[in-house]
Design a protein around this motif. Structure first.
Motif, mmCIF file in Angstrom:
data_model
loop_
_atom_site.group_PDB
_atom_site.id
_atom_site.type_symbol
_atom_site.label_atom_id
_atom_site.label_comp_id
_atom_site.label_asym_id
_atom_site.label_seq_id
_atom_site.Cartn_x
_atom_site.Cartn_y
_atom_site.Cartn_z
ATOM 1 N N ALA A 1 -29.351 -40.028 -28.244
ATOM 2 C CA ALA A 1 -30.707 -39.997 -28.796
ATOM 3 C C ALA A 1 -30.675 -39.913 -30.315
ATOM 4 C CB ALA A 1 -31.483 -38.821 -28.203
ATOM 5 N N ASP A 2 -29.800 -39.059 -30.847
ATOM 6 C CA ASP A 2 -29.693 -38.912 -32.297
ATOM 7 C C ASP A 2 -29.184 -40.194 -32.949
ATOM 8 O OD1 ASP A 2 -30.577 -36.297 -32.185
ATOM 9 O OD2 ASP A 2 -28.570 -35.414 -32.251
ATOM 10 N N LYS A 3 -28.219 -40.845 -32.302
ATOM 11 C CA LYS A 3 -27.651 -42.072 -32.867
ATOM 12 C C LYS A 3 -28.701 -43.171 -32.955
ATOM 13 C CE LYS A 3 -23.479 -43.467 -31.959
ATOM 14 N NZ LYS A 3 -22.253 -43.984 -31.298
ATOM 15 N N VAL A 4 -29.420 -43.393 -31.859
ATOM 16 C CA VAL A 4 -30.416 -44.468 -31.847
ATOM 17 C C VAL A 4 -31.563 -44.151 -32.796
ATOM 18 C CG1 VAL A 4 -32.057 -45.745 -30.420
ATOM 19 C CG2 VAL A 4 -29.801 -45.181 -29.506
ATOM 20 N N SER A 5 -32.068 -42.933 -32.764
ATOM 21 C CA SER A 5 -33.171 -42.564 -33.655
ATOM 22 C C SER A 5 -32.722 -42.584 -35.111
ATOM 23 C CB SER A 5 -33.725 -41.195 -33.278
ATOM 24 O OG SER A 5 -32.746 -40.184 -33.411
ATOM 25 N N GLY A 6 -31.422 -42.373 -35.349
ATOM 26 C CA GLY A 6 -30.894 -42.446 -36.702
ATOM 27 C C GLY A 6 -31.028 -43.830 -37.313
ATOM 28 N N TYR A 7 -31.135 -44.843 -36.465
ATOM 29 C CA TYR A 7 -31.376 -46.212 -36.918
ATOM 30 C C TYR A 7 -32.866 -46.536 -36.947
ATOM 31 C CZ TYR A 7 -26.400 -47.449 -36.539
ATOM 32 O OH TYR A 7 -25.042 -47.526 -36.718
ATOM 33 N N HIS A 8 -33.702 -45.515 -36.753
ATOM 34 C CA HIS A 8 -35.158 -45.678 -36.710
ATOM 35 C C HIS A 8 -35.572 -46.592 -35.553
ATOM 36 C CE1 HIS A 8 -35.318 -43.588 -40.527
ATOM 37 N NE2 HIS A 8 -34.432 -44.435 -41.018
ATOM 38 N N LEU A 9 -34.903 -46.415 -34.431
ATOM 39 C CA LEU A 9 -35.188 -47.185 -33.227
ATOM 40 C C LEU A 9 -35.533 -46.244 -32.076
ATOM 41 C CD1 LEU A 9 -32.151 -49.645 -33.438
ATOM 42 C CD2 LEU A 9 -34.544 -50.227 -33.927
ATOM 43 N N ASN A 10 -36.366 -46.728 -31.162
ATOM 44 C CA ASN A 10 -36.653 -46.027 -29.920
ATOM 45 C C ASN A 10 -35.826 -46.625 -28.797
ATOM 46 O OD1 ASN A 10 -38.787 -44.187 -30.792
ATOM 47 N ND2 ASN A 10 -40.021 -46.044 -31.076
ATOM 48 N N ILE A 11 -35.829 -45.966 -27.649
ATOM 49 C CA ILE A 11 -35.175 -46.466 -26.445
ATOM 50 C C ILE A 11 -36.258 -46.802 -25.426
ATOM 51 C CG2 ILE A 11 -33.655 -45.872 -24.510
ATOM 52 C CD1 ILE A 11 -32.120 -44.055 -26.482
#
Length: 341
Positions: free
Chosen positions: A70-80
């Motif tokens: 979750a932290d990695k993806v949100s770190g790219y300003h992206l949602n899942i």
């Protein structure tokens, strides 16, 4: 500008059709980097849909692993968004043990999906499944095997409901019992659960109109003129009228009317690049058959759309321009059939 549906990229094309019998897998982090870097006139991807597949992601990941994801993806300003359950270790029409494994993989996927919601990085999306069975095996006992698949799907739906998840069955000509538009409708009706629906992919579902693996359900004639847009649109209207009411997840894609497979993946609708001159679909226009009802009204049946480009060569997927072109195609779909929310 419309801000719905949200625009997502898929990560599983870095795995599907890759591996020891094809090209190397494209790392998960590389796909995230290219997705985040894509930009068209100030517009960027909103998120990614994930395949819960090794070597990208381990279905048995710990809670700490899920937090790191979750932290990695949100770190790219992206949602899942949507998740692909790794159900192929089992089979929806296999032995009792295989069917049990199938349902267990769905359960694990739904647990991850729920946790990602709790962590604030997943606000919409489904868990994607298929029959995990080949067409030739299904054809040995069509009625009996369809009943088995439906029963397994029902059990999977009941498990998913415990996590507040919906399941979407992918329409693709390589999955037994799901390899034609009529078989797909029959199966969904037989499952008879409120939390199951259809995942439409513009490339795969276009092959439905051509009767690959199910010539008895072909709509376009064998020798149809590929430049005849009116014939193509008419065929798409037939397929979408049958499957649109079930559609809860949608992949934007291009197809040239041929099948293709790479690595260990069976041949299915070829995913072409968004700018492929041989593509038979008018992406922005033809997406409307799925996103609008028969009267032309927006269905708003899902909050995001995703580009699926499986089995592209690595040389194509590792070019940033590829993802900019894909994003541009998605933006055109949203401009034509989106809404403000």
């Amino acid at each position: 500008m419309n801000n719905y549906p949200k625009l997502h990229n898929a990560t599983w094309p870095g795995i599907v059709g890759k591996g020891p019998d094809s090209e190397p897998v494209i790392p998960f982090d590389k796909l995230l980097e290219m997705t985040a870097a894509a930009e068209v006139n100030g517009v960027k991807f909103d998120g990614v849909d994930l395949g819960l597949l090794d070597p990208h992601l381990n279905i048995d990941m710990s809670d700490d692993d899920i937090k790191r994801l979750a932290d990695k993806v949100s770190g790219y300003h992206l949602n899942i968004g949507s998740l692909v359950a790794p159900i192929w270790a089992g089979s929806a029409m296999g032995t009792p043990d295989q069917r049990k494994t199938f349902v267990e993989m769905v359960k694990k996927s739904c647990a991850i999906g729920k946790r990602l919601k709790e962590l604030g990085v997943r606000h919409y999306g489904i868990v994607r499944i298929d029959s995990a069975a080949g067409v030739s095996d299904w054809a040995k006992d069509p009625a009996g095997n369809t009943k088995l698949i439906a029963q397994t799907f029902r059990e999977a739906c009941d498990v998913a409901a415990d996590f507040g998840e919906k399941l979407a069955a992918e329409g693709e000509i390589c999955w037994g019992g799901m390899h034609s538009w009529k078989h797909m409708v029959e199966l969904l009706q037989m499952v008879d659960r409120k939390n199951i629906g259809f995942q439409a992919d513009m490339s795969h579902t276009f092959l439905y109109t051509m009767g690959y693996n199910a010539p008895e359900h072909r709509i376009l004639p064998v020798d149809f003129d590929k430049s005849d847009r009116e014939a193509i649109k008419s065929a798409l209207k037939t397929v979408t009228a049958a499957l649109r009411p079930w559609t809860i997840d949608f992949h934007v894609a291009q197809n040239d009317g041929t099948v293709f497979g790479s690595g260990s993946h069976d041949k299915t609708g070829r995913h072409c690049q968004a700018t492929d001159p041989n593509g038979l679909l008018d992406i922005a226009n033809d997406a409307g058959y799925w996103l609008r009802d028969e009267k032309g009204n927006l269905t708003k049946a899902f909050q995001h759309i995703c580009w699926d480009g499986c089995m592209f060569p690595n040389a194509v997927m590792e070019k940033q321009q590829t993802w900019n072109d894909i994003l541009a195609a998605l933006i055109k779909v949203r401009e034509a059939h989106g809404w403000k929310g």
